[in-house]
Design an enzyme around this catalytic site. Structure first.
Site, mmCIF file in Angstrom:
data_model
loop_
_atom_site.group_PDB
_atom_site.id
_atom_site.type_symbol
_atom_site.label_atom_id
_atom_site.label_comp_id
_atom_site.label_asym_id
_atom_site.label_seq_id
_atom_site.Cartn_x
_atom_site.Cartn_y
_atom_site.Cartn_z
ATOM 1 N N SER A 1 42.919 34.602 35.230
ATOM 2 C CA SER A 1 41.599 33.979 35.082
ATOM 3 C C SER A 1 40.990 33.697 36.452
ATOM 4 O O SER A 1 39.796 33.412 36.553
ATOM 5 C CB SER A 1 41.713 32.686 34.272
ATOM 6 N N ASP B 1 50.601 35.638 36.675
ATOM 7 C CA ASP B 1 50.136 36.668 35.739
ATOM 8 C C ASP B 1 50.257 38.067 36.335
ATOM 9 O O ASP B 1 49.916 38.289 37.500
ATOM 10 C CB ASP B 1 48.656 36.444 35.423
ATOM 11 N N LYS C 1 53.970 36.474 33.826
ATOM 12 C CA LYS C 1 53.443 36.483 32.458
ATOM 13 C C LYS C 1 52.742 37.809 32.234
ATOM 14 O O LYS C 1 52.076 38.321 33.141
ATOM 15 C CB LYS C 1 52.469 35.321 32.253
ATOM 16 N N GLU D 1 47.143 32.203 22.467
ATOM 17 C CA GLU D 1 45.754 31.889 22.845
ATOM 18 C C GLU D 1 44.774 32.245 21.735
ATOM 19 O O GLU D 1 44.841 33.340 21.157
ATOM 20 C CB GLU D 1 45.368 32.650 24.126
HETATM 21 O O1 KIV Z 1 44.779 33.742 33.018
HETATM 22 C C1 KIV Z 1 44.936 32.622 32.521
HETATM 23 O O2 KIV Z 1 44.476 31.607 33.037
HETATM 24 C C2 KIV Z 1 45.688 32.542 31.275
HETATM 25 C C3 KIV Z 1 45.716 31.232 30.565
HETATM 26 C C4 KIV Z 1 44.400 30.891 30.025
HETATM 27 C C5 KIV Z 1 46.779 31.171 29.542
HETATM 28 O O3 KIV Z 1 46.262 33.497 30.860
#
Ligand code: KIV
Length: 286
Positions: free
Chosen positions: A64, A102, A132, A201
């Site tokens: 994000s 991520d 993730k 989510e």
């Molecule tokens: O990228 C992100 O911030 C996310 C969260 C909203 C779980 O994947």
């Protein structure tokens, strides 16, 4: 606690604090299934990590950051370089939370080996504890491959923003019976593959509840259910940095308004020459 800190690199994993603070571990998070709720927020910078770290169990360097930090329209354009740079900053700024980074779009979907190379780079360059990645059954083989080779993986099912072009938007998922069943089986596949935790989510509440009851690993909800084993929000949403407030967000402050007021006060002080005063100047005693 004072709200004014200096950037103290001693509070990083690489430079332990004089009074050692133990960083939480992936197994410790895994063991929280059905226990005390897991507190997770996104963080993208060292300074924000310092501020959030004492309150969180997990800091997520979410992709994000593409929208929040870089002003991109989707997360699809986020790169591995961006994730590594921000991941390293968050690890430097934290000493207690598990840091999860991520995997950006395009860095893992091709197959387990490609995913391993990308994830290994993330761990090596950032010092984070886990990665993730988004996706359901199609990612199970990759999640198993990474988990069995020392790379803990947090899964992410339901609304998966990297698939926005396929999904056609960011609406809540699981409203039709078919979609509900697919997301439930995706969640089980990801958990069975060895994910240590699972972000759920933007799904209808009963689905998040059912997933939480069905999988062995902790679920972390966002727009999901209070029944999840933990909750996550994008920190800038939680702080009230954006005008748009999606349904799943609760603003715990109105920081945008406070920044606006502070900037206006500063601008007025510069224009009327009331800033700087002697207190901010050097050598005024001569
Ligand atoms: O990228 C992100 O911030 C996310 C969260 C909203 C779980 O994947």
């Amino acid at each position: 606690m004072s709200t004014t800190f200096t950037l103290d690199t001693a509070t990083s994993r690489a430079h332990p604090v004089p009074e050692p603070v133990r960083r939480l571990t992936v197994p410790a998070i895994q063991q929280r299934k059905g226990g005390a709720p897991i507190v997770m927020l996104t963080a993208y910078t060292a300074r924000m990590a310092q501020l959030l770290d004492p309150h969180c169990d997990v800091l997520l360097v979410g992709d994000s950051l593409g929208q929040v930090i870089y002003g991109l329209d989707t997360t699809v354009r986020v790169t591995l370089d961006m994730m590594c740079a921000h991941g390293a900053a968050v690890v430097r700024g934290s000493y207690r939370s598990v840091v999860v980074v991520d995997m950006p779009f395009g860095s893992y979907e091709e197959g387990p080996e490609a995913a391993f190379r990308s994830a290994a780079r993330v761990l090596r360059e950032t010092g984070c504890a886990a990665v993730k990645l988004e996706g359901g059954a199609a990612m199970a083989e990759t999640i198993a491959f990474l988990s069995q080779r020392g790379i803990p993986v947090m899964g992410h099912v339901g609304l998966t923003p990297q698939a926005v072009n396929a999904l056609g938007g960011y609406g809540a998922r699981g409203k039709s019976d078919a979609e509900y069943a697919k997301i439930l089986s995706d969640a089980k596949a990801v958990a069975d593959a060895g994910a240590f935790a699972l972000v759920v989510e933007g799904v209808v509440e009963p689905l998040a509840r059912e997933i939480t009851a069905a999988v062995a690993c902790p679920t972390i909800g966002i727009g999901a259910s209070p029944a999840c084993d933990g909750q996550v929000l994008v920190v800038d949403d939680m702080l009230g940095m954006f005008e748009r407030v999606p349904r799943f967000v609760k603003r715990f402050d109105d920081l945008a308004a406070r920044i606006d007021a502070a900037a206006a006060t500063y601008a007025a002080a510069v224009r009327d020459r009331s800033f700087p005063t002697d207190a901010q100047l050097y050598g005024t005693k001569r």
